[in-house]
Design a protein around this motif. Sequence first.
Motif, PDB file in Angstrom:
ATOM      1  N   TYR A 162       0.843  -0.449  -0.053  1.00 39.35           N
ATOM      2  CA  TYR A 162      -0.045   0.032   0.240  1.00 39.35           C
ATOM      3  C   TYR A 162       0.935   0.855  -0.350  1.00 39.35           C
ATOM      4  CZ  TYR A 162      -3.912  -3.175   1.701  1.00 39.35           C
ATOM      5  OH  TYR A 162      -4.131  -4.055   1.607  1.00 39.35           O
ATOM      6  N   GLU A 171       2.740   4.211  -3.444  1.00 39.78           N
ATOM      7  CA  GLU A 171       2.954   4.817  -4.275  1.00 39.78           C
ATOM      8  C   GLU A 171       3.549   6.164  -3.933  1.00 39.78           C
ATOM      9  OE1 GLU A 171      -1.028   6.254  -6.207  1.00 39.78           O
ATOM     10  OE2 GLU A 171      -0.555   7.932  -5.731  1.00 39.78           O
ATOM     11  N   LYS A 172       3.357   6.831  -2.479  1.00 37.58           N
ATOM     12  CA  LYS A 172       4.100   7.612  -1.325  1.00 37.58           C
ATOM     13  C   LYS A 172       5.280   7.436  -1.389  1.00 37.58           C
ATOM     14  CE  LYS A 172       1.175   8.558   2.877  1.00 37.58           C
ATOM     15  NZ  LYS A 172       0.252   8.206   3.876  1.00 37.58           N
ATOM     16  N   LEU A 223       6.459   8.754  -5.029  1.00 36.06           N
ATOM     17  CA  LEU A 223       6.592  10.424  -5.056  1.00 36.06           C
ATOM     18  C   LEU A 223       7.184  10.808  -4.145  1.00 36.06           C
ATOM     19  CD1 LEU A 223       2.225  10.546  -4.965  1.00 36.06           C
ATOM     20  CD2 LEU A 223       3.765  11.160  -6.879  1.00 36.06           C
ATOM     21  N   LEU A 230       2.371   6.204 -13.917  1.00 34.11           N
ATOM     22  CA  LEU A 230       2.789   7.632 -13.221  1.00 34.11           C
ATOM     23  C   LEU A 230       4.293   7.653 -12.892  1.00 34.11           C
ATOM     24  CD1 LEU A 230       1.352   9.262 -10.990  1.00 34.11           C
ATOM     25  CD2 LEU A 230       1.889   7.983  -9.570  1.00 34.11           C
TER      26      LEU A 230
END
Lengths: 307, 307
Positions: free
Chosen positions: A167, A170-171, A174, A214
């Motif tokens: 989970y 993605e953080k 980024l 992304l």
Amino acid sequence: MNLDLAYRSFVLGVAGHPQVERLIKHRAKGLVRRYVAGETLEEALKAAEALEREGVHAILDLLGEMVRTEEEARAFQRGLLELVWALAGKPWPKYISLKLTQLGLDLSEDLALALLREVLREAEPRGVFVRLDMEDSPRVEATLRLYRALREEGFSQVGIVLQSYLYRTEKDLLDLLPYRPNLRLVKGAYREPKEVAFPDKRLIDAEYLHLGKLALKEGLYVAFATHDPRIIAELKRYTEAMGIPRSRFEFQFLYGVRPEEQRRLAREGYTVRAYVPYGRDWYPYLTRRIAERPENLLLVLRSLVSG
Amino acid sequence: MNLDLAYRSFVLGVAGHPQVERLIKHRAKGLVRRYVAGETLEEALKAAEALEREGVHAILDLLGEMVRTEEEARAFQRGLLELVWALAGKPWPKYISLKLTQLGLDLSEDLALALLREVLREAEPRGVFVRLDMEDSPRVEATLRLYRALREEGFSQVGIVLQSYLYRTEKDLLDLLPYRPNLRLVKGAYREPKEVAFPDKRLIDAEYLHLGKLALKEGLYVAFATHDPRIIAELKRYTEAMGIPRSRFEFQFLYGVRPEEQRRLAREGYTVRAYVPYGRDWYPYLTRRIAERPENLLLVLRSLVSG
């Protein structure tokens, strides 16, 4: 517990028995050679050259499992340095992969950082790219810390790996953007609790495509390390449709897995790399390959019978 | 052709027969009331009020199919204006949805633009939000053109829809970013050729999550119009994990589909909207609902038998 998981647990459980290990080491040589280049650096370099002749580049990976002492960590680092020096003269792209636990991460982060820094100091001027593998989730934070520290020290020929089944990923992606990381994207191969990782395979696959698109959109160089035909086909369609040049990404496979697909992608003009493991400690690596594919279990059983 | 598609084609084919239409209109009233608020504006407003009492907001949608003349387009626009005026005094969030083909898009883009502009001129000062539905792929370009034109004219209470089953959609989303669009995201419900749309349901779902997360990351307000429990659960997890406030997105359902889930999400503090269709031309709409869910076909057959 789904069928995949049950099968994997069963295989990893049985494979742990010393007699089973002896039997496989003695009788399943054919299967071993398919997934492991050999026990020595020479055998690994030979395998890399053979791949190069087929247009596939090698990621050389010295196998080694649990490191319990600083001495073992330094011994492992010695093996990596020998690999780097041996690669130095090679005319083809030079690329190695390593796990920070093999450099003592579990003993002390400072030790792992120091040993890794020494490897990068030898590798970078010789044009050898170093990929820091991502291990199980308790070690993600430390691995990212060490990566950021070394990039901040000025090393550029070092890459990171992110796992789409977590989970947090993605953080993490980024947060890493300012470093313009060379990113390998994997689905993730460790058994993780559902508090930290998607239990649903379809969401792992969806997240893989999401993070990959992304990262490309953010201008990163991405190594797509997956054998999943559906995902590979969609990434080929997507990069074509969005005008993303083939110089901006690559496909990575495990040595011995879908070799014909590796060659085909290379012929189509994609950069393809195979993760080539070698070394004496190959048994745990092989059992993970068997645990991933029931077909491999059949190969083992057949070689045990035919001998 | 997969099973879903075969079932849908069968139902839509059979439903087209006049006798079948008469039979369903006469005998399946219970099913109709479940998916269609009624034939009149009053019935639609009543259904909206009932939803409000359950914490679910209504998107009122005047049903109407093929418009062949300017006259029919103006007549349909008349119905929309009556809806806007009737909503004006309501104390709850005022929101309508329309298809540009109902305003003559297929006759002339200028006609549709002119009629739509008049609707927005009436709607915006009365606080009525207008959603431009996205229809089949040949009309995507024109729909986006009209949306951009009206935003450039200064209208702000108008939203667009993007469909995750189309390959073009990520580009459309990125091109729309400067407009900060209020975006409804759907999977897409028309039969599209594989040259323009993902044939693989798993990729449609993966793209849905990818585009939804991308739109949220880019700061847009997103209406997630899906009944898919897996996607809803992942969006709830994702927005929570990424600290995206519930004021930044909503869930949208069709009237009569999973009503208990609509109420539960509303109770949990999410904004939930139901797309409430009404009007005399409800039959094509109903057949699409039957074509989407075999369970609905059973309901129809049962009501035909029980009468």
